[in-house]
Design an enzyme around this catalytic site. Structure first.
Site, short mmCIF file in Angstrom:
data_model
loop_
_atom_site.label_atom_id
_atom_site.label_comp_id
_atom_site.label_asym_id
_atom_site.label_seq_id
_atom_site.Cartn_x
_atom_site.Cartn_y
_atom_site.Cartn_z
N ARG A 73 32.51 56.20 48.46
CA ARG A 73 33.78 56.78 48.88
C ARG A 73 34.52 57.21 47.88
NH1 ARG A 73 39.31 54.56 50.20
NH2 ARG A 73 40.51 56.07 51.31
N SER A 76 40.54 60.17 47.14
CA SER A 76 41.31 61.42 46.56
C SER A 76 40.35 62.14 45.53
CB SER A 76 42.75 60.81 45.78
OG SER A 76 43.40 60.76 46.87
N ARG A 173 47.48 62.66 59.78
CA ARG A 173 48.01 62.67 58.52
C ARG A 173 48.54 64.00 58.10
NH1 ARG A 173 45.52 59.02 54.39
NH2 ARG A 173 44.60 57.53 55.82
N TYR A 188 53.30 63.84 45.24
CA TYR A 188 51.92 63.77 45.73
C TYR A 188 51.78 63.48 47.08
CZ TYR A 188 47.12 61.87 45.38
OH TYR A 188 45.94 61.66 45.67
N TYR A 258 37.50 53.81 56.78
CA TYR A 258 36.83 54.74 56.16
C TYR A 258 35.25 54.60 56.49
CZ TYR A 258 41.28 55.71 54.51
OH TYR A 258 42.73 55.79 54.31
N GLY A 366 41.05 56.44 44.87
CA GLY A 366 41.45 55.14 45.06
C GLY A 366 40.60 53.96 44.70
N GLU A 388 39.01 48.47 45.01
CA GLU A 388 40.60 48.82 45.13
C GLU A 388 41.29 47.66 44.85
OE1 GLU A 388 41.40 50.85 48.89
OE2 GLU A 388 41.04 52.87 47.78
N TRP A 390 43.73 51.01 43.45
CA TRP A 390 43.81 51.91 42.42
C TRP A 390 44.58 51.31 41.35
CZ3 TRP A 390 42.22 56.05 39.71
CH2 TRP A 390 42.83 56.59 39.11
#
Length: 413
Positions: A73, A76, A173, A188, A258, A366, A388, A390
């Protein structure tokens, strides 16, 4: 972590660095990592894989290895890909960096600004002052933020105005209102999700098809997608997401949404899955300015500071006040930075010729993914974890150690 890295000080830096990674895996500080570095000339082509792609053992009681082609994954780190796709549209005359997005994103243009809440707790919304451009979206100066980062948006969601992101539809989102006017401050936020929608509407293609035709095909990439659930070949060997427990530091499997469902649409800010090796192909193409993805002059534009002095100063103040977020990953917090088209630009050398040079471009994702392209040194590097949260200190220290070792080796020729 320091004892792992500092145990031997004077040996070959790459050997020491690789030893640090192996010890981190053996001591279960990380499940695994892939690290890569390339140079412009082709003399440096470095790849090492460490550890496993999961903390869950398979039917043979083994931990399957993390490899250079393991689907991971990006989170970002997707933003760089969407930036490239938007700039391709600019090159083809479909959009302009500085035209209003009203034509292609009228829903964004109509979005109000959330100013706060009145004494009764009701949201105060107003019309936006000024027009959003593609440049605003690519540089996070549109006035949009993420719910998890902004207190006004968190309160707005708590009052029931927004769906949970667990719904995993792109409109959830894109639904939050702006928190400032375009060009007012660096924040951000979900800018690249909107930039992805702009690419779709400018081209008539969904972002998955556009990605396959305009990034994957030119570079010979076969393991990069927004639609992981439609790729059984990738699902069968994908990495898991691992989470470090903040209380005791232990690693645990993270059953992240995800990995269980594709988004209803393509998230240009976070939705791609890719093998580390394929992502490095993108970085290397930009480093070489080979024209396969973008014209050389467009690549040069990516590395030019895109913020006016006022916004640059505000961004630096924000980043220095946010060590818990640490947007720059292994970069020193006191470093002067700007933002380009695709990432953070170092406005000074990080450590003379011993590390990233002035003008290098960096960002990440992340799961502690950190990429950087350094035109002055002629290097690009990629550190790939699937751990994770981050800014994990172990991952951050290992990434810094990796980059220092590569620069030391490269300087020695």
């Amino acid at each position: 972590m320091g004892s792992i890295i500092d145990a031997a000080a004077a040996a070959d830096p790459v050997v020491l660095m690789e030893t640090a990674f192996r010890k981190a895996v053996k001591s279960r500080q990380i499940p695994g990592a892939v690290i890569m570095a390339r140079d412009c000339s082709g003399n440096l082509n470095y790849t090492r894989c460490f550890g496993a792609r999961t903390v869950r053992r398979d039917e043979c009681n083994q931990l399957p290895p993390l490899q250079v082609d393991t689907p991971c994954r990006l989170a970002s780190a997707t933003k760089l890909l969407t930036t490239i796709m938007a700039l391709q549209c600019m090159e083809r005359g479909l959009v302009d960096l500085d035209e209003t997005v009203d034509r292609l994103l009228p829903d964004l243009s109509a979005m109000p600004v959330l100013e706060g809440f009145d004494d009764a707790g009701n949201a105060r919304l107003r019309e936006r002052r000024g027009k959003i451009t593609l440049r605003h979206l690519l540089t996070h100066t549109s006035g949009l933020s993420y719910v998890f980062l902004h207190p006004l948006l968190r309160e707005y969601m708590a009052q029931g105005h927004l769906q949970s992101a667990e719904k995993f539809g792109i409109q959830s989102r894109l639904a939050p209102p702006a928190v400032n006017d375009p060009g007012a401050e660096w924040i951000y936020g979900a800018n690249l999700d909107w930039a992805g929608k702009l690419v779709e509407r400018a081209t008539g293609l969904d972002l998955e098809q556009y990605l396959q035709e305009n990034i994957c095909a030119p570079l010979g990439i076969t393991d990069m997608t927004f639609k992981l659930q439609q790729r059984p070949d990738m699902l069968a060997r994908r990495a898991d997401q691992t989470h470090r427990n903040s209380a005791d530091g232990r690693l645990r499997y993270d059953d992240s949404v995800y990995f269980r469902a594709d988004g209803e649409e393509c998230f240009g800010g976070q939705g791609v899955f890719s093998g580390p090796g394929s992502y490095m192909k993108v970085l290397h193409s930009l480093l070489k300015r080979d024209g396969l993805l973008l014209q050389p002059q467009t690549v040069d534009l990516m590395f030019q500071p895109a913020l006016e002095p006022r916004l640059e100063e505000q961004m630096n103040q924000h980043m220095d006040a946010s060590p818990h977020i640490n947007y720059g990953g292994p970069m020193p917090m006191v470093l002067r930075r700007s933002f380009g088209l695709g990432g953070i630009i170092a406005l000074e050398d990080l450590d003379g010729e011993n590390w990233r040079r002035k003008g290098s471009l960096t960002f990440g994702g992340g799961p502690n993914i950190v990429w950087q392209i350094d035109p002055k040194a002629g290097l690009c590097t990629l550190a790939f974890f699937q751990l994770e949260p981050w800014n994990d200190p172990v991952c951050r220290d290992l990434t810094r150690t990796f980059e220092h070792a590569i620069y030391a080796q490269y300087q020695q020729g």
